[in-house]
Design an enzyme around this catalytic site. Structure first.
Site, PDB file in Angstrom:
ATOM      1  N   GLY A  87       6.952  23.793  57.625  1.00 52.35           N
ATOM      2  CA  GLY A  87       8.125  23.051  58.056  1.00 52.35           C
ATOM      3  C   GLY A  87       7.835  22.158  59.256  1.00 52.35           C
ATOM      4  O   GLY A  87       8.500  21.136  59.452  1.00 52.35           O
ATOM      5  N   ALA A 138       8.529  27.015  59.354  1.00 46.95           N
ATOM      6  CA  ALA A 138       9.808  27.721  59.394  1.00 46.95           C
ATOM      7  C   ALA A 138       9.581  29.075  60.045  1.00 46.95           C
ATOM      8  O   ALA A 138       8.455  29.581  60.062  1.00 46.95           O
ATOM      9  CB  ALA A 138      10.318  27.904  57.966  1.00 46.95           C
ATOM     10  N   GLU A 172       2.403  26.892  52.867  1.00 50.10           N
ATOM     11  CA  GLU A 172       3.436  27.728  52.237  1.00 50.10           C
ATOM     12  C   GLU A 172       2.882  28.520  51.060  1.00 50.10           C
ATOM     13  O   GLU A 172       3.290  29.654  50.799  1.00 50.10           O
ATOM     14  CB  GLU A 172       4.614  26.859  51.772  1.00 50.10           C
ATOM     15  CG  GLU A 172       5.538  26.373  52.889  1.00 50.10           C
ATOM     16  CD  GLU A 172       5.072  25.084  53.552  1.00 50.10           C
ATOM     17  OE1 GLU A 172       3.894  24.713  53.392  1.00 50.10           O
ATOM     18  OE2 GLU A 172       5.893  24.453  54.241  1.00 50.10           O
TER      19      GLU A 172
HETATM   20  C1  3H9 Z   1       7.640  27.165  55.871  1.00 51.74           C
HETATM   21  O1  3H9 Z   1       7.437  26.459  56.816  1.00 51.74           O
HETATM   22  C2  3H9 Z   1       8.680  26.855  54.815  1.00 51.74           C
HETATM   23  C3  3H9 Z   1       9.127  25.429  54.819  1.00 51.74           C
HETATM   24  O2  3H9 Z   1       8.326  24.650  53.945  1.00 51.74           O
HETATM   25  C4  3H9 Z   1      10.532  25.292  54.284  1.00 51.74           C
HETATM   26  C5  3H9 Z   1      11.643  25.892  55.062  1.00 51.74           C
HETATM   27  C6  3H9 Z   1      13.022  25.595  54.510  1.00 51.74           C
HETATM   28  N1  3H9 Z   1       7.295  32.380  61.788  1.00 51.74           N
HETATM   29  O3  3H9 Z   1      -1.228  34.250  63.716  1.00 51.74           O
HETATM   30  P1  3H9 Z   1      -1.036  34.606  65.146  1.00 51.74           P
HETATM   31  C7  3H9 Z   1       3.946  34.840  64.806  1.00 51.74           C
HETATM   32  S1  3H9 Z   1       6.837  28.630  55.684  1.00 51.74           S
HETATM   33  C8  3H9 Z   1       7.465  33.448  62.562  1.00 51.74           C
HETATM   34  O4  3H9 Z   1      -1.495  35.939  65.618  1.00 51.74           O
HETATM   35  P2  3H9 Z   1      -2.896  32.526  65.858  1.00 51.74           P
HETATM   36  C9  3H9 Z   1       2.994  35.909  64.305  1.00 51.74           C
HETATM   37  O5  3H9 Z   1       3.654  36.838  63.503  1.00 51.74           O
HETATM   38  C10 3H9 Z   1       5.837  28.766  57.093  1.00 51.74           C
HETATM   39  N2  3H9 Z   1       6.482  34.014  63.299  1.00 51.74           N
HETATM   40  O6  3H9 Z   1      -1.644  33.475  66.110  1.00 51.74           O
HETATM   41  C11 3H9 Z   1       2.519  36.491  65.613  1.00 51.74           C
HETATM   42  O7  3H9 Z   1       3.525  37.352  66.099  1.00 51.74           O
HETATM   43  P3  3H9 Z   1       3.132  38.688  66.891  1.00 51.74           P
HETATM   44  C12 3H9 Z   1       4.619  27.935  57.007  1.00 51.74           C
HETATM   45  C13 3H9 Z   1       5.286  33.444  63.237  1.00 51.74           C
HETATM   46  O8  3H9 Z   1      -3.019  31.705  67.081  1.00 51.74           O
HETATM   47  C14 3H9 Z   1       2.457  35.278  66.535  1.00 51.74           C
HETATM   48  O9  3H9 Z   1       3.306  34.306  65.942  1.00 51.74           O
HETATM   49  N3  3H9 Z   1       3.784  28.188  58.146  1.00 51.74           N
HETATM   50  C15 3H9 Z   1       5.031  32.324  62.445  1.00 51.74           C
HETATM   51  O10 3H9 Z   1      -4.052  33.296  65.360  1.00 51.74           O
HETATM   52  C16 3H9 Z   1       1.081  34.697  66.698  1.00 51.74           C
HETATM   53  O11 3H9 Z   1       0.516  34.446  65.408  1.00 51.74           O
HETATM   54  C17 3H9 Z   1       2.826  29.130  58.111  1.00 51.74           C
HETATM   55  O12 3H9 Z   1       2.622  29.783  57.131  1.00 51.74           O
HETATM   56  C18 3H9 Z   1       6.100  31.785  61.706  1.00 51.74           C
HETATM   57  N4  3H9 Z   1       5.946  30.687  60.927  1.00 51.74           N
HETATM   58  O13 3H9 Z   1      -2.449  31.578  64.654  1.00 51.74           O
HETATM   59  C19 3H9 Z   1       2.038  29.279  59.385  1.00 51.74           C
HETATM   60  N5  3H9 Z   1       3.722  31.983  62.566  1.00 51.74           N
HETATM   61  O14 3H9 Z   1       2.370  38.244  68.082  1.00 51.74           O
HETATM   62  C20 3H9 Z   1       1.872  30.731  59.719  1.00 51.74           C
HETATM   63  C21 3H9 Z   1       3.191  32.855  63.430  1.00 51.74           C
HETATM   64  O15 3H9 Z   1       4.449  39.341  67.161  1.00 51.74           O
HETATM   65  N6  3H9 Z   1       1.200  30.956  60.967  1.00 51.74           N
HETATM   66  N7  3H9 Z   1       4.125  33.752  63.832  1.00 51.74           N
HETATM   67  O16 3H9 Z   1       2.290  39.463  65.923  1.00 51.74           O
HETATM   68  C22 3H9 Z   1      -0.142  30.808  61.126  1.00 51.74           C
HETATM   69  O17 3H9 Z   1      -0.860  30.411  60.253  1.00 51.74           O
HETATM   70  C23 3H9 Z   1      -0.714  31.244  62.444  1.00 51.74           C
HETATM   71  O18 3H9 Z   1       0.205  32.103  63.079  1.00 51.74           O
HETATM   72  C24 3H9 Z   1      -1.041  30.079  63.431  1.00 51.74           C
HETATM   73  C25 3H9 Z   1      -1.431  30.662  64.813  1.00 51.74           C
HETATM   74  C26 3H9 Z   1      -2.215  29.273  62.867  1.00 51.74           C
HETATM   75  C27 3H9 Z   1       0.151  29.199  63.634  1.00 51.74           C
END
Ligand code: 3H9
Length: 698
Positions: A102, A63, A125
């Site tokens: 998500g 999400a 999450e």
């Molecule tokens: C969910 O899904 C809830 C659902 O179950 C239900 C819904 C109803 N959203 O980490 P990075 C941005 S909860 C918005 O440096 P990497 C991050 O802020 C979600 N932005 O890259 C950054 O921005 P900036 C469950 C996001 O390659 C940029 O992307 N998912 C999101 O080292 C790059 O990120 C998670 O918890 C997001 N979801 O790692 C996954 N994710 O450049 C969270 C990232 O402006 N994300 N951004 O600073 C991660 O674990 C890592 O970002 C990922 C990439 C592994 C994907």
């Protein structure tokens, strides 16, 4: 179809491509685009099968976290998933990079899933203080069985494509998410494979419904370390609903639980920490276009505990290291320590059995500082006195190649003074690792007056390469973390003088969420370190000094602020310590009184926050969130409390100012007076959050 979701035809296969950088998060536009595309493909008589794939570096990473706390926009993710499930034509998720949160939930709604071999799939999450909110807790157990599902959902850790294939989470490993996924889609059509809906497939739940023991054990082991966090327990409960409730009813409960956690302070703190960590990576004062210098080999000077730990961190990331000390004996001790450490990790299956040998092969032990010559980065990790550091840096300067970064691991000393003994102060930087350096995530990158921007960028880039969280700080005694820690240390001493006992203070702090109380921590680290440092600086802490003077140096002497049974690390309150404290107070003419837990918490934490504000005034840290990241990753600050500066906002700066003024007067300690920044923010009704650029978490 839309800006961020495209629909294209490859023969009779409709390929829906999400292209929403950086990580294809499920914003309202993406959700709407996917649902419209699935509906359009279903309405199109020429389409036989549908593939959902992503452009860029990853499949959907979840999400869009920035939308949380804002008014909800339609369609909801669960509506999108319901739309996919209702599709009369097979829908296939084509996964590369990471399918997270998500993103994986959407894939679980598809009839089939394919992935490239280095893809990862998970529901993280819990790390944001949440349960999956769009069916993940119900569909994942149906895909992989409830035991693996509970482990994945409670830990938040993803699994790789190979395991996902083995456990039935993906149907096939493909070479690419374009041609490979389309080829799989054609096979589905040619073989007329029945559409598999996880919501109606309970086959993997049957065994656990008959006998819950395996599931109960898996859930208990997964939640064992959830110290104070509510989300891991909620995650385990939610998975258990897959065993106990009809699917739709369980989905409703999951959604309700997700929303409840979303508005809880714990999730707010954890989401704040997520953005704070990413914000810390954004360097100020480094011009656009600056490139990091290439680093192929690192030399580490000093093979003690710290040097060896740092060497391990680099070898763990596959970077060759020259480990240097003054004699073969010291070197052998360091190398032996590393080997033992890696062997122990391999023995508990933390790394593959052949990894210790592979990693040792990356370490080249040498005697003599001339061996820094072929390194692109030299990290000094020798004894913590200025004279020794200067001597070592003079020698490093004489031998290191031009352009090499010269880093010091000092935890307190003035790096400008160290840089001044070299002919290249622009190449000198601090890289302050935390012990044990192969484990602890934090690295304070200390920018000295003349550190060149590309040197700063190289140091932070490299820290990230070895999987550390880097935070840039300025030069002062103790930088950010240890400077605030020293303030807390004095407050601990001051509380003992007022009437508290070490076990009382430690109990309050562990209840707050710290893994260990400060006095037990002191015993573990060894009390003589601080004692010697106070002696060097002519400072006297009467109780701490009396404890050391009586031969109680911590766990290593089986006595410190606590006593320890032989072979045990469990701290036991000791009446002798109480006597020592009382005698010292009598000698100082201090009357002790009963201290309640609230006063302990306030006196341990508010002065630290005040010091944090002073650090901001002096520009030693660029933003309050940087201070929080340091405390979260270097000092065991509980993630669900966001960090000291986040916590300050939660308590309210006005309250903190009032209490500090009260304690400054009561304890006759002017150092406790609120700093001008804290006082100003409090009087304006402001917050530390207003000084951060990271999105506010609602
Ligand atoms: C969910 O899904 C809830 C659902 O179950 C239900 C819904 C109803 N959203 O980490 P990075 C941005 S909860 C918005 O440096 P990497 C991050 O802020 C979600 N932005 O890259 C950054 O921005 P900036 C469950 C996001 O390659 C940029 O992307 N998912 C999101 O080292 C790059 O990120 C998670 O918890 C997001 N979801 O790692 C996954 N994710 O450049 C969270 C990232 O402006 N994300 N951004 O600073 C991660 O674990 C890592 O970002 C990922 C990439 C592994 C994907």
């Amino acid at each position: 179809m839309s800006e961020v979701v495209k629909l294209a035809m490859v023969k009779r296969c409709a390929v829906i491509t999400i292209d929403s950088p950086p990580v294809n998060a499920l914003s309202a536009a993406v959700r709407g685009g996917v649902l419209d595309s699935v509906n359009a493909a279903n309405a199109d008589g020429t389409v036989e099968v549908i593939v959902i794939a992503c452009a860029g570096r990853t499949f959907i990473a979840g999400a869009d976290i920035t939308e949380f706390g804002k008014p909800p926009q339609h369609p909801r993710l669960s509506d999108v998933i319901a739309g996919i499930e209702a599709s009369a034509k097979p829908v296939i998720a084509a996964i590369h990079g990471t399918a997270l949160g998500g993103g994986l939930e959407l894939a679980l709604g598809c009839h089939f899933r394919v992935a490239v071999k280095d893809a990862k799939l998970g529901l993280p999450e819990v790390k944001l203080g949440l349960v999956p909110g769009a069916g993940g807790t119900q569909r994942l157990p149906r895909a992989v069985g409830p035991e693996l599902a509970v482990r994945m959902i409670v830990s938040g850790e993803p699994i790789g494509a190979a395991e996902a294939l083995e456990r039935g989470l993906v149907d096939e490993i493909v070479d690419s998410t374009t041609s490979g996924a389309v080829a799989f889609a054609e096979k589905v059509v040619a073989e007329r494979r029945p559409l598999r809906l996880l919501r109606t497939d309970d086959s993997k739940l049957v065994a656990a419904r008959a006998d819950r023991s395996l599931f109960t054990a898996a859930a208990a082991s997964a939640t064992k370390k959830s110290r104070g966090l509510i989300a891991p327990l909620a995650c385990a409960d939610a998975v258990s609903w897959a065993l106990d409730l009809p699917f739709e009813e369980a989905l409703d409960k999951e959604r309700e639980c997700f929303l409840k956690l979303l508005s809880d302070d714990q999730s707010k703190a954890q989401r704040y920490a997520f953005f704070a960590e990413r914000e810390a990576a954004k360097l100020r004062g480094v011009p656009d276009g600056t490139q990091p210098r290439p680093v192929e080999r690192v030399a580490i000077v000093g093979a003690g505990t710290m040097g060896s730990g740092i060497a391990m961190a680099f070898a763990n990331a596959g970077i060759p290291v020259t480990l240097i000390d003054t004699g073969a004996e010291q070197l052998d001790r360091g190398l032996g320590m590393m080997r033992k450490n890696w062997d122990a990790t391999a023995a508990r299956s933390g790394i593959a059995a052949d990894e210790p040998a592979k990693r040792m092969a990356l370490i080249d032990g040498k005697v003599g500082l001339e061996h820094v010559a072929d390194a692109d980065l030299v990290i000094e990790a020798v004894f913590e006195t200025m004279a020794v550091k200067k001597q070592v840096f003079t020698a490093i300067d004489a031998h290191a190649k031009p352009g090499a970064l010269l880093a010091t691991n000092t935890s307190y000393l003035d790096i400008n003074e160290i840089a001044a003994v070299t002919k290249r102060p622009q190449d000198v930087v601090g890289m302050h690792f935390f012990s044990p350096a192969n484990i602890m995530k934090l690295c304070e990158i200390v920018r000295a007056d003349q550190t060149a921007p590309d040197v700063l960028l190289t140091a932070t880039t490299l820290a990230r390469r070895i999987r550390k969280t880097a935070v840039v700080v300025g030069v002062c005694h103790g930088f950010v973390g240890n400077r605030m820690l020293a303030v807390r240390g004095w407050q601990g001493e001051s509380l003992l003088r007022s009437g508290a006992l070490p076990e009382q203070v430690d109990a309050v702090m562990t209840r707050f969420g710290l893994p260990m109380g400060p006095f037990a921590m002191g015993d573990l680290a060894g009390l003589d370190i601080g004692w010697r440092s106070r002696q060097d600086r002519g400072i006297r802490w009467d109780i701490a000094d009396a404890i050391c003077e009586s031969g109680r140096l911590g766990q290593k002497t089986q006595k410190g602020y606590y006593r320890y049974e032989p072979g045990s690390r469990a701290p036991l309150p000791d009446p002798e310590v109480e006597r020592l404290i009382e005698q010292t107070c009598e000698r100082l003419g201090l009357r002790r009184r009963a201290i309640d837990d609230e006063e302990i918490l306030e006196r341990m934490i508010y002065p630290m926050i005040n010091e944090g504000a002073r650090i901001l005034e002096e520009n030693i840290a660029a933003r309050p969130s940087d201070i929080d990241v340091i405390w979260l990753y270097g000092y065991g600050w509980p993630i669900h409390r966001g960090g000291p500066m986040f916590y300050a906002d939660q308590v309210g700066l006005k309250t903190i100012v009032e209490r500090l003024e009260f304690f400054a007067q009561r304890l006759n300690d002017p150092a406790l007076r609120p700093t001008p920044l804290l006082a100003r923010l409090a009087s304006e009704g402001g917050s530390f959050a207003s000084m951060n650029r990271a999105p506010a978490v609602g």
